[in-house]
Design an enzyme around this catalytic site. Sequence first.
Site, PDB file in Angstrom:
ATOM      1  N   TYR A 104     -14.166   2.436   9.537  1.00 10.47           N
ATOM      2  CA  TYR A 104     -12.686   2.502  10.197  1.00 10.47           C
ATOM      3  C   TYR A 104     -12.933   2.611  11.221  1.00 10.47           C
ATOM      4  O   TYR A 104     -11.452   2.157  12.098  1.00 10.47           O
ATOM      5  CB  TYR A 104     -12.319   3.386   9.051  1.00 10.47           C
ATOM      6  CG  TYR A 104     -10.960   3.603   9.113  1.00 10.47           C
ATOM      7  CD1 TYR A 104      -9.751   2.544   8.826  1.00 10.47           C
ATOM      8  CD2 TYR A 104     -10.533   4.477   9.321  1.00 10.47           C
ATOM      9  CE1 TYR A 104      -8.848   2.531   8.138  1.00 10.47           C
ATOM     10  CE2 TYR A 104      -8.993   4.653   9.333  1.00 10.47           C
ATOM     11  CZ  TYR A 104      -8.357   4.480   8.629  1.00 10.47           C
ATOM     12  OH  TYR A 104      -6.648   4.026   8.794  1.00 10.47           O
ATOM     13  N   ASN A 137      -5.199 -12.199  14.264  1.00 12.11           N
ATOM     14  CA  ASN A 137      -3.818 -13.002  14.204  1.00 12.11           C
ATOM     15  C   ASN A 137      -2.742 -12.605  13.844  1.00 12.11           C
ATOM     16  O   ASN A 137      -1.744 -12.783  13.594  1.00 12.11           O
ATOM     17  CB  ASN A 137      -4.719 -13.249  12.732  1.00 12.11           C
ATOM     18  CG  ASN A 137      -5.543 -13.833  12.182  1.00 12.11           C
ATOM     19  OD1 ASN A 137      -6.273 -14.603  13.025  1.00 12.11           O
ATOM     20  ND2 ASN A 137      -6.428 -14.191  11.355  1.00 12.11           N
ATOM     21  N   GLY A 164       0.770  -1.037  -0.385  1.00 13.50           N
ATOM     22  CA  GLY A 164      -0.115   0.238  -0.025  1.00 13.50           C
ATOM     23  C   GLY A 164       0.944   1.517   0.084  1.00 13.50           C
ATOM     24  O   GLY A 164       2.053   0.830   0.153  1.00 13.50           O
TER      25      GLY A 164
END
Length: 316
Positions: free
Chosen positions: A146, A100, A13
């Site tokens: 978000y 995770n 990104g």
Amino acid sequence: MEQKKVLVTGGAGFLGSHLCQRLVDQGHDVLCVDNFFTGSKNNVLSLLGKPNFELMRHDVTFPLYVEVDQIYNLACPASPVHYQFDPVQTTKTSVHGAINVLGLAKRVKARILQASTSEVYGDPEIHPQPETYRGRVNTFGPRACYDEGKRCAETLFHDYEQQHDLSIRVMRIFNTYGPHMHPNDGRVVSNFIVQALKNEPITLYGDGSQTRSFCYVDDLIDGMMAMMALEEDKTGPVNVGNPDEYSIRELAEKIVALTGSKSEITYRPLPQDDPTQRCPDITKAKKLLNWQPSTKLEEGLAKTISYFDQLLKISG
């Protein structure tokens, strides 16, 4: 400098690609993980083939089993256009993704940094925003997937630190801009530059008096790496951004002037829950990280305009 095995999630990104470049240049062994929803292989093209860089297609909402010393968790679409496209997946990326990567950090005893956001402050009642401010966020609003996802991720990082003695770092990133931004991500800097270079009308929402602070990407990466390198037991959160504040109208006028554009400014209604002001209090970053941004807005904009000019020429 000791060579480390470093995992960067969201590494293809905008921010992640700059971070990967810096880490590779320093000789670290870098594993870049991205699902390419908003990231692009083009952002890390110059790194492919380097012996200390590896690119893996993977979504952080699924567990990852690798051996690393440090983890930078940057995986999450960060612009409203992209994170509102699939709000449930956005929340999963922040929350399941945090679980995770924290589980991985716990297993391999890695230091882990969370790229949080100024959006945790919502539409703030105090200005500028210090880390002690708890925010004003609408849990049912279009930005909540978000905002609340990132807030929950911060909670998870804190709880993993308390419960499992994990070495965590949490930084709250304010508006950042520079090369490798997505041309269609809906953020003001990329929007205005692309519109100006095409001589299209520049779209302002509201009356353009709402303010933002703009940090050039190189400065931001300096702060991020300083945060990871901090050996003291200082976990954050720490604001990282540029405290120089500009109205959106001022930004548009600067970009028109720098590009020599014929674009005219047009006005549209302000979107729901769009913050009227956003500016970091970086007292903590100055003291803890010995960090403050050094790139002036005009200098950073010139580099970003040059990047988009080339990108638009290549894409026709």
